[in-house]
Design an enzyme around this catalytic site. Structure first.
Site, PDB file in Angstrom:
ATOM      1  CG  HIS A 127     -10.280 -77.157  64.741  1.00 24.22           C
ATOM      2  ND1 HIS A 127     -10.918 -76.940  65.942  1.00 24.22           N
ATOM      3  CD2 HIS A 127      -9.241 -76.289  64.711  1.00 24.22           C
ATOM      4  CE1 HIS A 127     -10.291 -75.986  66.604  1.00 24.22           C
ATOM      5  NE2 HIS A 127      -9.262 -75.577  65.878  1.00 24.22           N
ATOM      6  CD  GLU A 128      -6.735 -75.300  62.059  1.00 19.96           C
ATOM      7  OE1 GLU A 128      -6.823 -74.066  61.913  1.00 19.96           O
ATOM      8  OE2 GLU A 128      -6.364 -75.836  63.114  1.00 19.96           O
ATOM      9  CG  HIS A 131     -10.502 -71.452  63.394  1.00 22.60           C
ATOM     10  ND1 HIS A 131     -10.959 -70.961  64.597  1.00 22.60           N
ATOM     11  CD2 HIS A 131      -9.594 -72.420  63.702  1.00 22.60           C
ATOM     12  CE1 HIS A 131     -10.349 -71.599  65.590  1.00 22.60           C
ATOM     13  NE2 HIS A 131      -9.529 -72.487  65.077  1.00 22.60           N
ATOM     14  CD  GLU A 191      -8.198 -72.822  68.438  1.00 22.26           C
ATOM     15  OE1 GLU A 191      -8.387 -74.000  68.092  1.00 22.26           O
ATOM     16  OE2 GLU A 191      -7.574 -72.003  67.739  1.00 22.26           O
TER      17      GLU A 191
END
Length: 268
Positions: A127-128, A131, A191
């Protein structure tokens, strides 16, 4: 004259930006900062964090995180293959992690209380990293530059018309409005997009994408109450879990194909 000033500022801001497409097909407005500048900012922020926070010297923890990062970044697009990804584990009970432009990944030891296996840790880190590859940091900077420029212009116009007090009020109230009605909704969109990118990335790397659901269930149980969704930079946990669960079946063939190709991470 005032209208001309406003038009000139808007024209300058728009001309400095470009419309691009994110990995999920979403249109983005990007501009005002180069990739080299982004990488430099990421490196600086990472260095400052390492100076301020206590770094874990536990070899197993550091090796565990590095193993997951290595498996994930091996599946990134070619332009990221030359990036040297650096990781750090911080001694902090807060279950959190981050990734920055320039290949920097930080993980708090508290994340291990909710990410209870390598697949769940891959969901967090994926997920990070999502970004980063979706250029969310650059997009956020572009939006903030636009909001600050717009408020400065409105403040100047109000000051010219009604005095310095009016200009100050516009800037204060405008800042609150930009935060709640402009910047935060974009962050929630980012997000959700990072969830989509991260879940696919973990499947491509040979991690079970269904474990992303279990991770956020653990996070939800650990966090207890939270602020209303419209005042948060993150999607509502229940909505997030529902979307991850919805997308998992379509990603299982990707995961199975990766496993069949020998991508079977053994990070611990």
């Amino acid at each position: 004259m005032k209208q001309l000033l406003l038009a000139l500022v808007i024209t300058t801001l728009v001309s400095a930006c470009a419309t691009t497409t994110s990995p999920t097909g979403r249109r983005q407005m990007i501009g005002g900062v180069s990739q080299a500048q982004l990488d430099q900012l990421g490196a600086q922020a990472f260095a400052e964090t390492k100076q301020k926070e206590k770094i874990s010297t536990d070899g197993r923890q550091n090796g565990y995180v590095q193993c997951v990062v290595n498996a994930l970044v091996a599946q990134l697009p070619p332009q990221y293959h030359s990036v040297r990804w650096e990781t750090a584990v911080f001694v902090d009970k807060e279950p959190n992690a981050f990734a920055l432009p320039g290949g920097k990944v930080g993980v708090n030891t508290g994340i291990f209380t909710v990410a209870r296996n390598q697949d769940q840790l891959a969901a967090v880190i994926g997920h990070e990293i999502g970004h980063v590859i979706a250029r969310h940091h650059e997009e956020r900077i572009t939006r903030q530059m636009g909001a600050q420029t717009g408020l400065a212009v409105l403040g100047a116009l109000a000051g010219a018309a009604y005095g310095e007090g009016a200009a100050s009020t516009v800037n204060q109230l405008g800042g609150m409005g930009a935060q709640t009605a402009f910047l935060l909704p974009g962050s929630r969109t980012q997000e959700s997009e990072a969830d989509v990118i991260g879940q696919r990335l973990m499947a491509q790397a040979g991690f079970n994408p269904a474990q992303a659901v279990d991770l956020w269930q653990n996070m939800m149980a650990a966090s207890g109450g939270r602020s209303p969704q419209w005042l948060s930079t993150h999607p509502d946990p229940a909505n997030r879990i529902q979307e991850l669960r919805r997308d998992s079946p379509a990603l299982m063939p990707v995961y199975q194909q990766a496993q069949a190709a020998g991508l079977r991470p053994k990070c611990g």
